[in-house]
Scaffold this active site. Structure first.
Site, short mmCIF file in Angstrom:
data_model
loop_
_atom_site.label_atom_id
_atom_site.label_comp_id
_atom_site.label_asym_id
_atom_site.label_seq_id
_atom_site.Cartn_x
_atom_site.Cartn_y
_atom_site.Cartn_z
N CYS A 6 -4.93 -3.40 3.45
CA CYS A 6 -4.56 -3.06 4.82
C CYS A 6 -5.69 -3.21 5.84
CB CYS A 6 -3.97 -1.64 4.84
SG CYS A 6 -3.03 -1.27 6.35
N GLU A 57 0.84 -1.20 0.00
CA GLU A 57 0.00 0.00 0.00
C GLU A 57 0.88 1.25 0.00
OE1 GLU A 57 -3.69 1.73 2.73
OE2 GLU A 57 -2.14 0.50 3.69
N LYS A 100 -9.95 1.04 -1.66
CA LYS A 100 -10.05 0.62 -0.26
C LYS A 100 -11.42 0.95 0.33
CE LYS A 100 -7.38 1.01 4.06
NZ LYS A 100 -6.20 1.67 4.67
#
Length: 279
Positions: free
Chosen positions: A152, A40, A111
């Protein structure tokens, strides 16, 4: 599928970060790989105000450089995430992009879960101040296999990964810039849990070390098999590690422990219907 996870220490210099990431891809490609996965925020880690300025359009220069590299080396590349201009003023998308060995974009994922925390006197961090959340569940085909995309903080939300598995994912991508403070205790545990409960390989490249103004990332990039075993783990420095994903093992795990088949979807649906009727 022979895979490398690359571990970076991106800073507040975008050009330097991208150049170093491409150089690491070059180094890893000597391992005769099918896929190279990057973490990321490979483009920039630094003050959030500056981070907004580095965002590019849908087909920006950074993406084009990685597409060219994939074509040059004949290897698929997961751009763990870069910032892409979104529709909301003052916000960007945190986007993961999967490129095949021909240099074509196979899929992208924005995300979904954003890290917002306010602990008075300790820490206040609101990712949603600058990031526009995604809304899509993304499963793509790569080298004849189904891969599911995430980033993440998503790893703390198991329902996302179950949906990816139900859509046919055999490999789960979790590129990250996981915080050092929580990462030492939670990172490996969460990744192994996602692998075990969904009977998938997990490919998790991460950022390592400090970045400005005061952040620090956990590192420990790893590849995990569907039984929950760590196949490869990066040491605490910039670099890469490699593992071979053997899909016969995945088939064996799913046959011997048929938990995906044994799901009681009818019970879940009934419970939801009962809850909805009470509203």
């Amino acid at each position: 599928m022979r895979v490398a996870v690359c571990q970076l220490n991106s800073q507040d210099d975008k050009e330097k970060n991208v150049t170093e990431a491409l150089e690491l891809v070059d180094r890893a490609s000597r391992e005769q790989l099918d896929l190279i996965a990057l973490p990321e925020y490979l483009d920039f880690q630094g003050p959030r105000e500056q981070a907004l300025a580095v965002a590019e359009g849908e087909n920006g220069e950074t993406l084009q450089r990685f597409q060219a590299k994939a074509r040059e080396l004949g290897v698929a590349i997961l751009m763990g995430s870069v910032r892409v201009q979104g529709a909301s003023e003052g916000k960007v998308l945190n986007r993961s992009i999967l490129i095949d060995k021909s240099g074509d974009v196979v899929a992208h994922y924005d995300k979904t879960h954003l890290y917002d925390v306010d602990l008075p006197g300790r820490v206040t961090y609101k990712e949603s101040d600058t990031i526009e959340p995604g809304r899509d569940i993304v499963v793509a085909s790569l080298e004849g296999r189904k891969v599911g995309m995430s980033i993440c903080y998503d790893v703390r939300f198991p329902e996302l990964y179950r949906l990816l598995a139900l859509e046919g994912a055999q490999v789960l991508f979790v590129p990250a810039a996981f915080a050092l403070y929580t990462g030492r205790d939670h990172w490996e545990v969460l990744l192994r849990a996602r692998a075990i409960e969904n009977q998938c390989f997990v490919v998790a490249p991460g950022q390592i070390g400090p970045y400005p103004p005061s952040g620090a990332c956990n590192g420990r990039s790893m590849i995990i098999d569907p039984w929950g075993n760590v196949m490869a783990q990066a040491p605490d420095r910039v670099g890469y590690v490699v593992a071979e994903l053997e899909f016969d093992l995945l088939d064996k795990v799913r046959a011997e422990m048929p938990s995906l088949q044994n799901r009681r979807a009818d019970v879940y649906a009934l419970a939801k219907a009962m809850k909805d009727s009470d509203k």
